[in-house]
Design an enzyme around this catalytic site. Structure first.
Site, short mmCIF file in Angstrom:
data_model
loop_
_atom_site.label_atom_id
_atom_site.label_comp_id
_atom_site.label_asym_id
_atom_site.label_seq_id
_atom_site.Cartn_x
_atom_site.Cartn_y
_atom_site.Cartn_z
CG HIS A 1 -1.73 1.28 1.29
ND1 HIS A 1 -2.89 1.43 0.57
CD2 HIS A 1 -1.53 2.46 1.92
CE1 HIS A 1 -3.39 2.63 0.77
NE2 HIS A 1 -2.58 3.29 1.59
CG ASP B 1 -12.06 3.52 5.86
OD1 ASP B 1 -11.58 4.33 6.68
OD2 ASP B 1 -11.79 3.54 4.65
NE ARG C 1 -10.21 10.40 8.87
CZ ARG C 1 -9.33 9.61 8.23
NH1 ARG C 1 -9.71 8.42 7.79
NH2 ARG C 1 -8.11 9.99 8.03
CB SER D 1 -8.63 5.06 7.36
OG SER D 1 -8.99 5.10 6.01
CE LYS E 1 -9.22 2.10 3.36
NZ LYS E 1 -9.33 3.46 2.91
#
Ligand code: URA
Length: 429
Positions: free
Chosen positions: A86, A165, A172, A187, A191
């Site tokens: 990620h 989320d 947010r 967050s 995931k």
């Protein structure tokens, strides 16, 4: 149903700097997902968390509660080890595109659920959608089949993955509470953990084009996420990497696909190649795959074979010509000298204004739009030589794209380059 807590008491607890208990955290996430806790109450709690923070137990529990709000994917039927990456995102960050087939070529399985770009950073799905026929939406069964057949799949996360989320992130975004490290870390990690990978490498970007521009904050985010991964039994490690200068020589959807294919063909810009190989080594090592060097899989063409199979398996034509923008504008160097700085944020915003990105959810992006760099910091350039080419389908966009590029590049005769190293830090759980 009688609710065991009142949201207002939980908000007051965090406002007064108290720790939230595990049952309070489980309930507030579940009740918010069910619609029992109102947006205005959750907004107040998010702001209290941003101001007063959470300790590691609270962050871990908050992440778990978000995972439990939806499904958890399961790849146990695969005969390969899973590894994913990620990136927190940046300008010209196309690394996922060569990396996923490269790790597959080394024997891993990469179940990559990606997002679309918003603002100045690009999105992997937008990039891949510039390949004629390629589709981002797959069912879980289709995802498993592509993974089994090709070793890598890159697709959109379904609605069932961490729905808490999705609601929280949207809230947010409009309540100035994106920037809290506990909220960002939970967050992202909710995931990635729900996605079911057994090994995870985080590429946390820092510098002007990253959303954590301060290296110390990027390091704190990386450490928090590595700890969350460990708590969940995912072999997680992180690299904090440079995003003060765009990565590679392109920013834009089809332009970045073209550059990724160059890397898979054994060429491409050295920073993209270096980071792709570094991350691939981390992924296969974290997954426990031994005896494979990703640099070989780039050289011998096996990574390219996996790319072609992965693209075809999702309906794309790897041989089709990529879209090209209708209009081009060349920016020339104003003077001769060494390029000492190139502001990634300004280049990213400019590419976005050219149509490569969207300013609100659901907007269509231009596949051919973006920026092609002809030189980077450290290169010598002579006055009047091409510095970058801007691409768009709509010529009126050039004016605003050029406006933001004012002062983005510094060229100094005899100047010295002051930029971040490609990798600032490595964190292993
Ligand atoms: N990306 C995410 O998925 N979540 C955040 O909070 C920030 C970036």
């Amino acid at each position: 149903m009688i609710e065991p807590f009142a949201a207002v008491e939980i908000i007051a607890a965090k406002r007064d700097r108290n720790e939230l208990t595990d049952p309070q955290i489980d309930w507030i996430i579940d009740a918010y997902t069910r619609g029992v806790v109102a947006d205005e109450q959750m907004s107040a709690l998010l702001m209290a968390i941003l101001l007063n923070g959470m300790n590691s137990r609270e962050i871990s529990r908050w992440t778990n509660a978000m995972i439990n709000s939806g499904e958890r994917m399961d790849w146990s039927k695969l005969d390969r080890k899973t590894a994913d990456k990620h990136s927190t995102g940046g300008v010209g960050d196309k690394i996922t595109l060569p990396l996923a087939p490269l790790v597959a070529a080394c024997g891993g399985a990469v179940p990559q659920l990606s997002g679309r770009g918003l603002g100045h950073t690009g999105g992997t799905l937008d990039k891949l959608e510039s390949i004629p026929g390629w589709r981002a939406s797959l069912t879980n069964d289709e995802m498993l089949k592509v993974l089994q057949d090709t070793g890598a799949v890159i697709c959109a996360a379904g609605a069932g993955l961490a729905p808490a989320d999705k609601k929280l992130y949207a809230l947010r975004d409009v309540t100035a509470t994106v920037e809290a490290i506990p909220l960002i870390a939970s967050s992202i990690m909710s995931k990635k953990i729900a996605e079911g990978t057994s090994a995870l490498v985080l590429d946390v970007k820092t510098g002007s084009g990253a959303f954590m521009s301060d290296p110390a904050k990027a390091s704190e985010l990386a450490r928090t996420m590595v700890q969350l991964g460990r708590d969940a039994g995912v072999k997680t490690r992180a690299l904090v990497t440079a995003m003060d200068v765009p990565l590679g020589l392109t920013a834009g959807n089809a332009l970045e696909v073209r550059e990724s294919v160059e890397v898979l063909a054994g060429g491409g810009p050295s920073d993209v190649v270096e980071l792709t190989i570094l991350l691939a080594r981390e992924m296969i090592d974290a997954a426990g795959i031994v005896g494979k060097d990703p640099a070989d899989a780039l050289k011998d063409g096996s990574a390219m074979d996996h790319w072609r199979r992965m693209i075809s398996a999702q309906g794309g034509d790897p041989d089709a010509a990529l879209p090209v923008a209708r209009e081009q504008h060349v920016v020339k160097a104003a003077n001769s000298g060494i390029i000492t700085t190139m502001d990634a944020m300004k280049v990213g915003v400019s590419a976005w204004r050219l149509g490569a990105g969207r300013s609100k959810q659901g907007e269509k992006v231009q596949a051919g739009a973006g920026i092609e760099l002809h030189a980077k910091p450290g290169d010598y350039i002579t006055a009047g030589s091409p510095l970058m080419t801007l691409h768009t389908d709509e010529a009126p966009r050039f004016e605003r794209a050029l406006e933001i590029l004012e002062g983005a590049v510094t060229i100094v005769e005899g100047g010295t380059v002051n930029r971040l190293p490609l990798v600032l830090e490595r964190i292993e759980g």
